[in-house]
Each structure stands twice: as C-alpha cells, then as structure tokens.
Design an enzyme around this catalytic site. Structure first.
Site, PDB file in Angstrom:
ATOM      1  N   TYR A   1      -0.422 -23.020  -2.166  1.00 19.99           N
ATOM      2  CA  TYR A   1       1.024 -22.845  -2.243  1.00 19.99           C
ATOM      3  C   TYR A   1       1.402 -21.864  -3.338  1.00 19.99           C
ATOM      4  CZ  TYR A   1       1.071 -25.901  -6.368  1.00 19.99           C
ATOM      5  OH  TYR A   1       0.856 -26.437  -7.605  1.00 19.99           O
TER       6      TYR A   1
ATOM      7  N   MET B   1       7.349  20.860  -2.504  1.00 12.55           N
ATOM      8  CA  MET B   1       7.899  22.135  -2.063  1.00 12.55           C
ATOM      9  C   MET B   1       8.783  21.999  -0.822  1.00 12.55           C
ATOM     10  SD  MET B   1       6.195  25.692  -0.944  1.00 12.55           S
ATOM     11  CE  MET B   1       6.634  25.415   0.762  1.00 12.55           C
TER      12      MET B   1
ATOM     13  N   THR C   1       0.505 -17.655 -13.832  1.00 12.82           N
ATOM     14  CA  THR C   1       0.169 -16.228 -13.887  1.00 12.82           C
ATOM     15  C   THR C   1       0.952 -15.467 -14.957  1.00 12.82           C
ATOM     16  OG1 THR C   1       1.636 -15.933 -12.009  1.00 12.82           O
ATOM     17  CG2 THR C   1      -0.725 -16.007 -11.559  1.00 12.82           C
TER      18      THR C   1
ATOM     19  N   SER D   1      -3.034 -25.241 -11.021  1.00 12.92           N
ATOM     20  CA  SER D   1      -1.889 -24.368 -10.790  1.00 12.92           C
ATOM     21  C   SER D   1      -2.040 -23.167 -11.709  1.00 12.92           C
ATOM     22  CB  SER D   1      -0.585 -25.112 -11.074  1.00 12.92           C
ATOM     23  OG  SER D   1       0.488 -24.210 -10.943  1.00 12.92           O
TER      24      SER D   1
ATOM     25  N   GLY E   1      10.708  16.181  -4.131  1.00 15.14           N
ATOM     26  CA  GLY E   1      10.032  16.584  -5.370  1.00 15.14           C
ATOM     27  C   GLY E   1       8.928  17.578  -5.067  1.00 15.14           C
TER      28      GLY E   1
ATOM     29  N   ARG F   1       5.901  24.260   6.314  1.00 17.99           N
ATOM     30  CA  ARG F   1       6.548  22.991   5.963  1.00 17.99           C
ATOM     31  C   ARG F   1       5.549  22.070   5.284  1.00 17.99           C
ATOM     32  NH1 ARG F   1       8.735  20.968  11.702  1.00 17.99           N
ATOM     33  NH2 ARG F   1      10.222  19.821  10.395  1.00 17.99           N
TER      34      ARG F   1
ATOM     35  N   LYS G   1       4.642  14.186   8.729  1.00 19.16           N
ATOM     36  CA  LYS G   1       5.334  15.133   9.595  1.00 19.16           C
ATOM     37  C   LYS G   1       4.373  15.701  10.636  1.00 19.16           C
ATOM     38  CE  LYS G   1       8.434  17.555   7.356  1.00 19.16           C
ATOM     39  NZ  LYS G   1       8.656  18.554   6.288  1.00 19.16           N
TER      40      LYS G   1
ATOM     41  N   ASP H   1       1.430 -16.571 -18.209  1.00 22.60           N
ATOM     42  CA  ASP H   1       0.575 -16.646 -19.387  1.00 22.60           C
ATOM     43  C   ASP H   1      -0.791 -16.029 -19.122  1.00 22.60           C
ATOM     44  OD1 ASP H   1       1.642 -17.612 -21.803  1.00 22.60           O
ATOM     45  OD2 ASP H   1       2.005 -19.553 -20.854  1.00 22.60           O
TER      46      ASP H   1
ATOM     47  N   CYS I   1       2.298 -20.964 -10.102  1.00 22.37           N
ATOM     48  CA  CYS I   1       3.693 -21.031 -10.499  1.00 22.37           C
ATOM     49  C   CYS I   1       3.920 -19.846 -11.416  1.00 22.37           C
ATOM     50  CB  CYS I   1       4.009 -22.339 -11.195  1.00 22.37           C
ATOM     51  SG  CYS I   1       2.977 -22.671 -12.614  1.00 22.37           S
TER      52      CYS I   1
ATOM     53  N   ARG J   1       5.175 -30.512 -15.618  1.00 23.16           N
ATOM     54  CA  ARG J   1       4.310 -30.008 -16.678  1.00 23.16           C
ATOM     55  C   ARG J   1       4.678 -30.676 -18.001  1.00 23.16           C
ATOM     56  NH1 ARG J   1       4.608 -23.815 -18.285  1.00 23.16           N
ATOM     57  NH2 ARG J   1       6.590 -24.498 -19.158  1.00 23.16           N
TER      58      ARG J   1
ATOM     59  N   ARG K   1      10.430  10.596  13.087  1.00 17.14           N
ATOM     60  CA  ARG K   1       9.701   9.562  12.335  1.00 17.14           C
ATOM     61  C   ARG K   1      10.432   8.247  12.524  1.00 17.14           C
ATOM     62  NH1 ARG K   1      11.902  11.926   6.617  1.00 17.14           N
ATOM     63  NH2 ARG K   1      14.037  11.738   7.300  1.00 17.14           N
TER      64      ARG K   1
ATOM     65  N   HIS L   1      16.992  -9.629 -22.854  1.00 20.60           N
ATOM     66  CA  HIS L   1      16.923 -11.062 -22.567  1.00 20.60           C
ATOM     67  C   HIS L   1      17.877 -11.457 -21.441  1.00 20.60           C
ATOM     68  CE1 HIS L   1      18.089 -15.290 -23.148  1.00 20.60           C
ATOM     69  NE2 HIS L   1      16.790 -15.446 -23.333  1.00 20.60           N
TER      70      HIS L   1
HETATM   71  P1  ADP Z   1      12.108  18.153   5.349  1.00 19.20           P
HETATM   72  O1  ADP Z   1      10.804  17.589   4.934  1.00 19.20           O
HETATM   73  O2  ADP Z   1      13.048  18.372   4.213  1.00 19.20           O
HETATM   74  O3  ADP Z   1      12.709  17.419   6.496  1.00 19.20           O
HETATM   75  P2  ADP Z   1      11.399  20.216   7.225  1.00 19.20           P
HETATM   76  O4  ADP Z   1      10.024  20.737   7.194  1.00 19.20           O
HETATM   77  O5  ADP Z   1      11.736  19.247   8.303  1.00 19.20           O
HETATM   78  O6  ADP Z   1      11.777  19.649   5.791  1.00 19.20           O
HETATM   79  O7  ADP Z   1      12.335  21.470   7.333  1.00 19.20           O
HETATM   80  C1  ADP Z   1      13.684  21.484   7.041  1.00 19.20           C
HETATM   81  C2  ADP Z   1      14.474  22.054   8.185  1.00 19.20           C
HETATM   82  O8  ADP Z   1      13.990  23.335   8.503  1.00 19.20           O
HETATM   83  C3  ADP Z   1      14.346  21.280   9.481  1.00 19.20           C
HETATM   84  O9  ADP Z   1      15.289  20.286   9.588  1.00 19.20           O
HETATM   85  C4  ADP Z   1      14.588  22.321  10.519  1.00 19.20           C
HETATM   86  O10 ADP Z   1      15.965  22.385  10.810  1.00 19.20           O
HETATM   87  C5  ADP Z   1      14.149  23.593   9.875  1.00 19.20           C
HETATM   88  N1  ADP Z   1      12.894  24.010  10.473  1.00 19.20           N
HETATM   89  C6  ADP Z   1      11.643  23.666  10.144  1.00 19.20           C
HETATM   90  N2  ADP Z   1      10.735  24.226  10.946  1.00 19.20           N
HETATM   91  C7  ADP Z   1      11.430  24.980  11.826  1.00 19.20           C
HETATM   92  C8  ADP Z   1      11.093  25.813  12.930  1.00 19.20           C
HETATM   93  N3  ADP Z   1       9.825  25.960  13.294  1.00 19.20           N
HETATM   94  N4  ADP Z   1      12.067  26.418  13.584  1.00 19.20           N
HETATM   95  C9  ADP Z   1      13.362  26.236  13.231  1.00 19.20           C
HETATM   96  N5  ADP Z   1      13.758  25.486  12.217  1.00 19.20           N
HETATM   97  C10 ADP Z   1      12.814  24.839  11.513  1.00 19.20           C
HETATM   98 MG    MG Z   2       2.200 -21.138 -19.575  1.00 22.28          MG
HETATM   99 MG    MG Z   3      12.841  17.498   8.243  1.00 26.07          MG
END
Ligand code: ADP
Ligand code: MG
Ligand code: MG
Length: 905
Positions: free
Chosen positions: A877, A102, A792, A789, A100, A91, A22, A794, A857, A635, A335, A451
């Site tokens: 191969y 924060m 992998t 050959s 998973g 963020r 990010k 065994d 193989c 074989r 991204r 199986h």
């Molecule tokens: P994630 O990794 O889940 O995409 P983000 O860090 O992108 O999390 O944040 C989630 C949402 O929070 C973003 O889609 C955006 O809408 C909002 N957000 C994050 N930073 C800002 C900011 N500086 N101003 C306004 N909204 C924000």
């Molecule tokens: Mg074998």
């Molecule tokens: Mg986001």
C-alpha cells in the site's frame, strides 16, 4: 553500416527515438497515403555523432545527396535550378517537442538567381522576393545567430518608407530593397556574404539544428521538463509548398476534436495567402476552419477525411498543420494533441464509447496531475473582482474569508462557522493551528518552498505567498496595500494558482469533481452546472472506478485526527498508513509534558502521565471510530522532545531578567529548572538526535502512555460493538534489538489492559524503515516486526545526508539548475538511491517473512511517478495526504495498465 538518413516513406510513428516526433509522424502520414511534401529525416544518431565528434559525420553528406536527388526526382524540380527551383524547409524535431531549439528555416535554396526563376515560375514577383527575404531573415537569425531585431528594424524602416502598415503593404520593389539591405547586414555581422550555394545553405542549416540541441535555452528547458540530455534531435528536410501563392492558397492548423471540451467537430484556423507561422503569429485575423468549406469545398472535404483518418489511426485527438497551394492540400505535421485536464478525461471515455480504445488504454491517457487540477475549488470567473496584489501561487485553490492574524482568532472564528484567511508576514511551525483552521493562507514574504507553501500544499490548502505589496502589521491587526487598509474581520479572496489577492468576496465553488469524490456520483452529477461538466464528472467516475478495479496497491491516508480520517475515508482511503501522535502533546497538554520531563520523583512523573491518559485515549477513540473496520497505523511519538518544551532563548532571557531584578520565589526556581532541563536536552542536530525509538527507550513512560491509550481505546470501542484495527508503529528503528525491547513492552501493556477488561487483544506491532541501516538489516528486523512502513521522507534525508528544512532553500535551486538534481527528491522518490534501499528492504524483509506487509507513508505516497515505483517494488500500500487519495487510486491503477502494456509513465 549505420544509415543516417531516411526518406519519410521508410519510417513510422514508433521510431520517435530515431526520427524525432515530427519525423516519425510525417513518415506515418506518408504510410497512410496522405499528401505530404516529399522529404527525409536525418536521424538522432547523426546528431549524437555530431555532438561527440564536433562535426557532421561525412557519411551524412553523402546520404543527404542521395536522398535529395530522390526528392528532386519525386517532384520533378532541382535545387538551384534556373527554371523551376526546388525549395526546401529544414525543420528541427526531437523526440519530445522542445521550444528553445532551432526554429524551422523555410525557402532554403533561394539565391540571387533562383529568386528570379521563382518569380517567373510562379508568375508572382512579389511572392518570390518575399520568400527570399524570409529566408535571409530566418537563416540569419537561426543559423547565423544574428540578432533578429536588426532584421526587424530594416523591415520597419521599409514599411515606413512605403507608407505601409504591415509587411503585406510592401511590393516587389520594396522587397528587393529589403533583400539588398538584409544581405549587407549579413556581410557586416558575419564577415561573409549570405551563402549563395543552395547545398551550402542546406548543410549549414542541418548543422545549426544539431548545434541548437545544446543551447542554454534548450538545456534549461530539458532540465525543467526532465528530458535526458543525450537524446539528440533529428532534422527534417522537406520540399516546400506555398500557401502564399494568392487567394487559392493558404495555411492552417486544426484539431480532430475540441481540445478544451473534447467534442468532435471542426476546430481550427485558416489564413488565406499566408506562409508558415503567419497563422499563429496573429499578424492577420484568421478565418474559422469551417469557412474553408465556402472557399474551396474539395480541399475542405479532403482535409476532413484526412482528419478522420488520422484520428482513427492514432485513436486519439490529433492536431494538424496543413497548407493549401493553389487548390492542392498538403499535410505538414500531425501529433497527438495537447489538451486540458477536463478534455483528457472526456476524450478518453468518448474514445472508449466509440470503441476506439479499451478502458485500460483510457486509463493510460489521463493522469494524477490532471485529476488534481479538477479537484481544486474554483473562483467564479464571471464575478466582479477588485485585484489588490499578486503574490506567488504556492498551493492551488480558491479561498475567501475573514482576515485573521493569529491562531486564536483563526480557531475561534472557524469554530463560529466563519471561513478565515490567515495572514502573516511569513509563517512558522507555530502557525500550524491557524493554518489548519483557515480556508487559505496569505503571506507577504517567502517563496514556493517557504514553510507556508510546503505545509499548505501538504494539506491541499490554498496559499499565496510572497505578496510583497502587502504591508502586514500583525500587532495593529491590519494590512496596508496601496490606498486600501484591510483590518481583521474584513474579507479577502485569494487564488492559489495565479497568486491573485482580491478585496472582498469573490464567489468560490467546490469543483463538481470534488463533490463527486467526497459525496458520490449522484451528488457530483447534480453539482455540474452544464452537460459538459456532467460528462466530465461521469468520465472521472468511470476511470477512477476502473483504476480501483485494476490496482494492486491499496491506498491509505496520512491522518492525525478523527476529522481528517473521516475526510480520507470519504475520498476512498482504505485505512490510515500514518497517524502522527505528536500533536497530541501540544497546546494545553504542553504543561503536562513539561511536568513529565521535569518530574523529580517517579511518583510525580506518574501523576503527570496519568493525567494525560484520558485525553490520549479519547484521541484514539475518535480516530478509530472514523476508521472503523479499517487498518489504522498509529506511530508512537517521533520528534525530539525539546519540540514540546519552551524555547531555550526565551527561558534564558526570562531567568536572566528575573535574576537581574533580584526576583526570587517558586516561579523563578521553576523557570530556572526548566531552563536547565531544556538546555540539557539541546541538540546540535535534532534530526539525528534523541527522537523516535531512542526517546522511547530513554523515557519508556512516554511509549507506555501511548500504547496503553491505544489498548484502552480498543476496549472501549469493542464495548460499543465497533471493530477497531490499530497497528502500532515504532519510528526510527535502526536495530532489531530496539524493536525487540519496545515490542516486549507493548505486549506486556496490551496483555495487562486486555486482562483487566476480560478481553483478548493481539495488535500488530511493526516499524518504520527510515534509516539506511534498517533497510540493510531488514531481514533481522523482520524477525520482530509484523509490518514495515517505509518513511521515505526521513529515508531520503538520511540517505542523502540532507536536512530538508535546511537544504531546500539553501542550495536546491542551484542543484536543479546545474542538473545534480532533476527534481527535488522530497517530491519524487529518488529511485536510484532511496528507491534501491526500499527494494532491498522489501526483499530482505520478505526473505525472513514471505508475506510481510509493507507500505510507504510520506509525501511520495501521493506522487504519481513514485507510486509507479512502489507498485513495481511490490509494496502492498501507499499512504498519502487525504487530499491526494483519489490521485493515488488513479495512479495505482495506471501503474498496472502501463506495466502490462509495456509503456512508461
Ligand atoms: P514547429 O516545430 O514550430 O511546429 P515546423 O517545422 O512545423 O515548426 O515549421 C513551422 C511552420 O513552417 C509550419 O507550421 C509550416 O507552416 C511551415 N512549414 C514547414 N515545412 C514546410 C514546407 N515543407 N512547406 C511549407 N511550409 C512549411
Ligand atoms: Mg520519520
Ligand atoms: Mg509545426
């Protein structure tokens, strides 16, 4: 001095290791001059320091202060100011996007005083109090670890009291009351009041992001996705912009191209007067992005320009998060976007056609897994269907057929042209013929490594396992499921991807990409039902053709019969890397093998063997016919002999019963002899016992039979003007001397057959390298072997000391959980251990014979990551199941492109 904190304007997209995905992309957008709210990134270095020292390095605090002041100057507001407070978002952002960890905390910096200031400044009291309650809620949940339900409960009560259906119905006074209750909750749950100092909020949030790297959820996710544990995460601290400041504000997400079709256009959602994740949370109905044009044309145009710039710059499909604050556009994230398998191929070739990327780059952007998905047959989604059970989707695909319960019926109905579904409570190796005949396999018991599942995946055959609602009665030949009774001959449909079981016929179709692979481009194009699918078929064709032109690795197939060999050849196989001959000793031929083993005189044995010869020769004739002109590695027999003999327990019971009843006669005698013979061959660890070359040296007549059959097949085919190219492969070699003995024997037999037919014949004789000792002494073995050959499967078993059938269910799940293994070494080659033996084997072998041909193989031959390893190890191969041949072709080409561009898989 190490710098822990970087302004967005200092970084770029190549710094994902340091700044996280990010952060690096935010920096890149700043570099492109796009409107990004100012901010900075605290590096993964800082996170790693925190994780090892247990506290945030003091320098980080200092640098944060400095960079915060820079942000304040850029924006002209200050954190905690009584007039115009600056608010921040904190963020998390690791190198790889990682659920998973924060969640983002918005509105950091608000407190009892600045909330009033914000209300005045924005001229919107409700907005200010809503922002404050969001802060306490998010901060409480993610930083202070308070159960989110407790906050939701307070919200629910407030909505009820206000007679509102959603939070939008709460007014400023209601929200003030909510904030008061939230603060009480924080005090009660943590023993401290909600922190009022803005800077303290920032520091606590930063530390919480670092800490979240090691939560149980995050670890689990990393293990599953095979992300290293020691990367750490970065933290982005950024000035807030507000999409919830009335109707001229809003927030949205968009894609530069349609992530499912790949076509460029306007794809996205927009939600007026909203903040953060409101768009994806589904609380309110979003508008299509195109509607933004009517609401604010200037913003819309600016956004379209930004989208185009990003796509041109990244030269790929991007996804984007943005916010509009009172008519001003802000870019919050971008991204390279996730996409479906079909879109991946289409987008890659579209970008080539737009001269944005080269064919090599296009090849890097698709992969074998995506191609696999495109090859599975499909259920017609629009068809009427009756769902009766859901099991585990163990091997993808869609199959419809008559229900059968045993091998004989499966084979008989198949021979009559029917499509059949083999239904068993569970499957065992005995069910193999039925599985081969069936279009799909359905079991009531067993999991993904049962199986049925393993074998079906190997064959690329659709399978659903563990459908526990099915009461399968094999003797009565019926299944009871709910109120339905399904009898032999009734029709079922199973979806090996979703695990669904349907009653009756559901229309399935070969995927057009599959039609292309097996019948060529014209057939594939003709099979496409619409222009989008046609474009997909063409994209796959172009990329696969390019991969073929680039790859150094040849691709062969593992195929045991002429039919399989033909299928492999249709899919582009350039030979057979492994023909297992053991099935040639099963079925009706079992009796003859029993006679070979039980023979009391040489004569008896020879007669039994002589009877096997014509059938064996015919096996090889059909195999070599299908592979005419292409190398075909055969074989010699490999498994322990007792696998071809009757079960010891059955025999023991049979003899005991006969003896108890006082029966006698030749039949009882025979049963007794057979029992004794089988007992004498019983082994505690058959995998490490009398098998492979050891069996060949103990009963030389078995190898002799096979070698003679191969030589005679060659003679016969040459007479028909064909060009058979068999290569004789000896399994389980551990010592050069073993191979010397077999090679002498083979050369003698080949010379005999050649002479008898006035031919000259020089068939290559090589061996499997599947024992560590073979790899370590490969320089010696290469004095005798004409090719190597690597087996992998065994080699993995013998390197780790694992017996695959025993360990996979017994403790692999635990090993994957606790991180001893990140993936089963039977799926992806263990590069560090088994791979090292492969490298040593190749190197030592070629130190004796510089142009020694070496291949592999085994199932790894069809696994993308392993293929890249084999490419780099200098093999000639890979050989894989016929179904995986296109995948291996693609990945072998990608290995070249990726190696040359210095990228990793
Ligand atoms: P994630 O990794 O889940 O995409 P983000 O860090 O992108 O999390 O944040 C989630 C949402 O929070 C973003 O889609 C955006 O809408 C909002 N957000 C994050 N930073 C800002 C900011 N500086 N101003 C306004 N909204 C924000
Ligand atoms: Mg074998
Ligand atoms: Mg986001």
């Amino acid at each position: 001095m190490i710098q822990y904190v970087h302004m967005f304007s200092e970084g770029d997209r190549d710094q994902k290791d340091l700044l996280g995905g990010k952060g690096a992309n935010l920096a890149e957008m700043v570099k492109l001059g796009l409107p990004v709210p100012p901010g900075f990134t605290i590096t993964t270095d800082a996170c790693r320091a925190y994780l090892s020292e247990g506290q945030v390095p003091p320098e980080v605090r200092v640098e944060v202060t400095q960079r915060l002041r820079d942000v304040e100057d850029l924006i002209g507001r200050q954190l905690g100011d009584y007039e115009e407070p600056l608010l921040l978002s904190v963020r998390s952002g690791a190198k790889f996007s990682m659920p998973g960890m924060m969640d983002t905390v918005l509105n950091v910096g608000l407190n009892d005083d600045s909330v009033e200031a914000l209300a005045r400044f924005a001229s919107d009291e409700r907005f200010a109090w809503d922002s404050y309650r969001r802060l306490i809620q998010m901060f409480g949940k993610t930083v202070l670890d308070i159960d989110g339900e407790l906050f939701s409960a307070i919200m629910d009560r407030a909505e009820e009291a206000a007679g509102a259906r959603t939070e939008v119905g709460l007014d400023a006074e209601d929200l003030k009351q909510v904030v008061a209750e939230f603060k009480e909750l924080v005090l009660k749950e943590t023993g401290s009041p909600f922190p009022q100092t803005p800077r303290k909020q920032v520091d606590m949030a930063i530390e919480a992001v670092f800490r979240s790297w090691n939560t149980e959820r995050a670890r689990l996710y990393r293990r599953r996705e095979r992300i290293p544990d020691d990367l750490g995460t970065a933290v982005n601290v950024q000035a807030m912009v507000f999409g919830n400041l009335g109707e001229t504000s809003g927030t949205g997400v968009c894609f530069t191209r349609d992530p499912s079709s790949g076509h460029s256009g306007v794809y996205g959602d927009y939600l007026p007067n909203a903040q953060g994740e409101d768009v994806v949370a589904g609380i309110r109905n979003t508008l299509a992005l195109a509607d933004l044009e009517g609401r604010d044309e200037t913003v819309y145009r600016e956004l379209r320009t930004a989208m185009r710039r990003l796509e041109t710059h990244y030269r790929d499909l991007c996804d984007i998060e943005f916010t509009v604050e009172r008519g001003k556009l802000w870019m919050l994230q971008t991204r390279v976007g996730k996409r479906t398998a079909g879109a991946a191929f289409r987008v890659a070739t579209q970008l080539v056609d737009e001269d944005l990327i080269t064919m090599d780059e296009a090849l890097e952007r698709v992969n074998g897994e995506q191609l696999t998905q495109l090859l599975f047959p499909q259920f017609d989604r629009d068809a009427d269907r009756t769902l009766v059970a859901v099991g585990m989707g163990a091997s993808p695909g869609a199959a419809v057929g008559e229900v059968v319960f045993d091998n004989a019926s499966a084979e008989a109905r198949k021979a009559e042209g029917a499509s059949v579904i083999l239904v068993r409570r569970e499957t065992s190796p005995d069910d193999l013929p039925g599985m081969i005949a069936a279009a799909g396999v359905l079991t009531a018991r067993g999991g993904k490594t049962s199986h049925a599942a393993v074998v079906a995946r190997g064959m690329g055959k659709c399978a659903v396992v563990g459908a526990e609602d099915l009461k399968v009665d094999v003797t009565a030949k019926e299944i009871r499921v709910g109120e339905h009774v399904v009898r032999q001959g009734d029709t079922l449909a199973i979806d090996g991807k979703t695990g669904e079981v349907f009653l009756g016929d559901v229309h399935v179709v070969d995927s057009p990409v599959m039609t292309y692979i097996s019948e060529g481009i014209e057939a594939g194009e003709a099979a496409a039902e619409d222009s989008e699918t046609k474009e997909l078929v063409q994209a796959v064709h172009r990329l696969l053709t390019h991969a073929d032109s680039r790859r150094r690795l040849r691709v062969r197939a593992n195929a045991d019969t002429g039919e399989d060999a033909q299928r492999a050849r249709d899919r582009g196989a350039e030979g057979i890397g492994l023909c297992r001959t053991e099935h040639q000793f099963l079925g009706e031929r079992r009796q003859q093998i029993e006679r070979v083993v039980l023979a009391e005189t040489d004569e008896e044995r020879e007669t039994a063997l002589a009877e096997l010869l014509p059938a064996q020769t015919q096996d090889f004739v059909s195999l070599l016919t299908a592979m005419d002109g292409l190398p075909t590695t055969i074989r010699l027999i490999d498994p322990p002999l007792h696998e071809f003999l009757p079960d010891l327990t059955d025999l023991t019971v049979k003899v005991a019963l006969a003896e108890e009843r006082g029966e006698s006669g030749p039949e009882v005698d025979r049963a007794r002899e057979l029992r004794d013979a089988v007992r004498s061959m019983h082994e505690a660890n058959p995998m490490l016992g009398l098998r492979g070359v050891r069996l060949g040296l103990k009963i030389p007549e078995l190898f002799e039979l096979q070698i003679r059959a191969i030589a005679e097949a060659v003679v016969r085919l040459r007479k028909d003007g064909k060009d058979p190219q068999p290569e004789i492969m000896v399994p389980l070699i551990g010592s050069n001397r073993e191979l010397v003995i077999v090679r002498d024997q083979a050369e003698r037999i080949i010379a005999e057959v050649a002479e008898a037919n006035g031919e000259s014949m020089d068939l290559p004789i090589g061996c499997m390298i599947e024992l560590p000792r073979a790899a370590l002494t490969a320089n010696r073995i290469a004095q005798t072997a004409e090719f190597f050959s690597f087996g992998t499967n065994d080699l993995t078993q013998t390197t780790w000391g694992f017996s695959r059938d025993d360990v996979e269910t017994a403790f692999f799940p635990r090993y994957l959980e606790n991180g001893v293994l990140t993936i089963s070494p039977f799926e992806t080659l263990d590069a560090l251990g088994v791979g090292e033996l492969v490298r040593i084997g190749v190197e030592k072998g070629r130190s004796t014979q510089p142009d020694l041909k070496a291949g592999i193989c085994g199932e790894h031959g069809g696994d993308p990551e392993s293929i890249h390893f084999f490419h780099n190890a200098g093999l000639d191969y890979v050989s894989c199941s016929p179904f995986r041949v296109p995948v291996a072709r693609l990945e072998a080409g990608r290995a070249v492109a990726l190696t040359e561009s210095g990228s990793s898989i």
